[in-house]
Write a protein that holds these residues in place. Structure first.
Motif, PDB file in Angstrom:
ATOM      1  N   SER A 176      70.255   3.900 -28.951  1.00  0.00           N
ATOM      2  CA  SER A 176      70.005   4.652 -30.286  1.00  0.00           C
ATOM      3  C   SER A 176      68.540   4.432 -30.577  1.00  0.00           C
ATOM      4  O   SER A 176      68.109   5.558 -31.211  1.00  0.00           O
ATOM      5  CB  SER A 176      70.896   3.701 -31.166  1.00  0.00           C
ATOM      6  OG  SER A 176      72.269   3.766 -31.041  1.00  0.00           O
ATOM      7  N   PHE A 177      67.884   3.682 -30.315  1.00  0.00           N
ATOM      8  CA  PHE A 177      66.483   3.448 -30.573  1.00  0.00           C
ATOM      9  C   PHE A 177      65.677   4.867 -29.803  1.00  0.00           C
ATOM     10  O   PHE A 177      64.948   5.103 -30.368  1.00  0.00           O
ATOM     11  CB  PHE A 177      65.660   2.270 -30.144  1.00  0.00           C
ATOM     12  CG  PHE A 177      64.074   2.325 -30.485  1.00  0.00           C
ATOM     13  CD1 PHE A 177      63.752   1.927 -31.821  1.00  0.00           C
ATOM     14  CD2 PHE A 177      63.496   2.618 -29.306  1.00  0.00           C
ATOM     15  CE1 PHE A 177      62.384   2.119 -32.063  1.00  0.00           C
ATOM     16  CE2 PHE A 177      61.919   2.385 -29.738  1.00  0.00           C
ATOM     17  CZ  PHE A 177      61.444   2.325 -30.864  1.00  0.00           C
ATOM     18  N   LYS A 178      66.009   5.171 -28.588  1.00  0.00           N
ATOM     19  CA  LYS A 178      65.512   6.082 -27.803  1.00  0.00           C
ATOM     20  C   LYS A 178      65.886   7.347 -28.338  1.00  0.00           C
ATOM     21  O   LYS A 178      64.898   8.339 -28.114  1.00  0.00           O
ATOM     22  CB  LYS A 178      65.904   6.064 -26.094  1.00  0.00           C
ATOM     23  CG  LYS A 178      65.401   4.822 -25.449  1.00  0.00           C
ATOM     24  CD  LYS A 178      65.723   4.971 -24.051  1.00  0.00           C
ATOM     25  CE  LYS A 178      65.111   3.710 -23.242  1.00  0.00           C
ATOM     26  NZ  LYS A 178      65.728   3.609 -21.920  1.00  0.00           N
ATOM     27  N   LYS A 179      66.806   7.587 -28.900  1.00  0.00           N
ATOM     28  CA  LYS A 179      67.311   8.818 -29.236  1.00  0.00           C
ATOM     29  C   LYS A 179      66.742   9.139 -30.821  1.00  0.00           C
ATOM     30  O   LYS A 179      66.252  10.079 -30.836  1.00  0.00           O
ATOM     31  CB  LYS A 179      69.150   8.688 -30.011  1.00  0.00           C
ATOM     32  CG  LYS A 179      69.436  10.052 -30.451  1.00  0.00           C
ATOM     33  CD  LYS A 179      70.793  10.119 -30.812  1.00  0.00           C
ATOM     34  CE  LYS A 179      71.427  11.088 -31.214  1.00  0.00           C
ATOM     35  NZ  LYS A 179      72.782  11.071 -31.407  1.00  0.00           N
ATOM     36  N   LEU A 180      66.620   7.818 -31.507  1.00  0.00           N
ATOM     37  CA  LEU A 180      65.703   8.055 -32.773  1.00  0.00           C
ATOM     38  C   LEU A 180      64.395   8.524 -32.497  1.00  0.00           C
ATOM     39  O   LEU A 180      63.704   9.254 -32.945  1.00  0.00           O
ATOM     40  CB  LEU A 180      65.778   6.804 -33.740  1.00  0.00           C
ATOM     41  CG  LEU A 180      64.989   6.869 -34.747  1.00  0.00           C
ATOM     42  CD1 LEU A 180      65.298   7.782 -35.793  1.00  0.00           C
ATOM     43  CD2 LEU A 180      65.006   5.333 -35.227  1.00  0.00           C
ATOM     44  N   ALA A 181      63.645   7.693 -31.339  1.00  0.00           N
ATOM     45  CA  ALA A 181      62.038   7.757 -31.147  1.00  0.00           C
ATOM     46  C   ALA A 181      62.099   9.347 -30.586  1.00  0.00           C
ATOM     47  O   ALA A 181      61.031   9.632 -30.719  1.00  0.00           O
ATOM     48  CB  ALA A 181      61.559   6.829 -30.097  1.00  0.00           C
ATOM     49  N   ALA A 182      63.144   9.861 -29.804  1.00  0.00           N
ATOM     50  CA  ALA A 182      62.776  11.294 -29.429  1.00  0.00           C
ATOM     51  C   ALA A 182      63.007  12.409 -30.560  1.00  0.00           C
ATOM     52  O   ALA A 182      62.749  13.664 -30.002  1.00  0.00           O
ATOM     53  CB  ALA A 182      63.968  11.548 -28.308  1.00  0.00           C
TER      54      ALA A 182
END
Length: 44
Positions: free
Chosen positions: A29-35
């Motif tokens: 989820s964090f990676k998705k948000l950061a992208a």
């Protein structure tokens, strides 16, 4: 634009892991948000 996250294995109660990679889902989820394109900024 920024993301602020307090990454810790133990909070003030000593028992809640709120680190980014505490679970596979939280890391994903964090990676998705950061992208998100909103964070693509130009400096200068």
């Amino acid at each position: 634009k920024a993301i602020v996250h307090f990454d810790t294995k133990k909070d003030d109660q000593g028992d809640r892991d709120i680190s980014i990679d505490s679970t596979k889902n939280s890391l994903a989820s964090f990676k998705k948000l950061a992208a998100n394109p909103i964070f693509n900024v130009k400096l200068g």
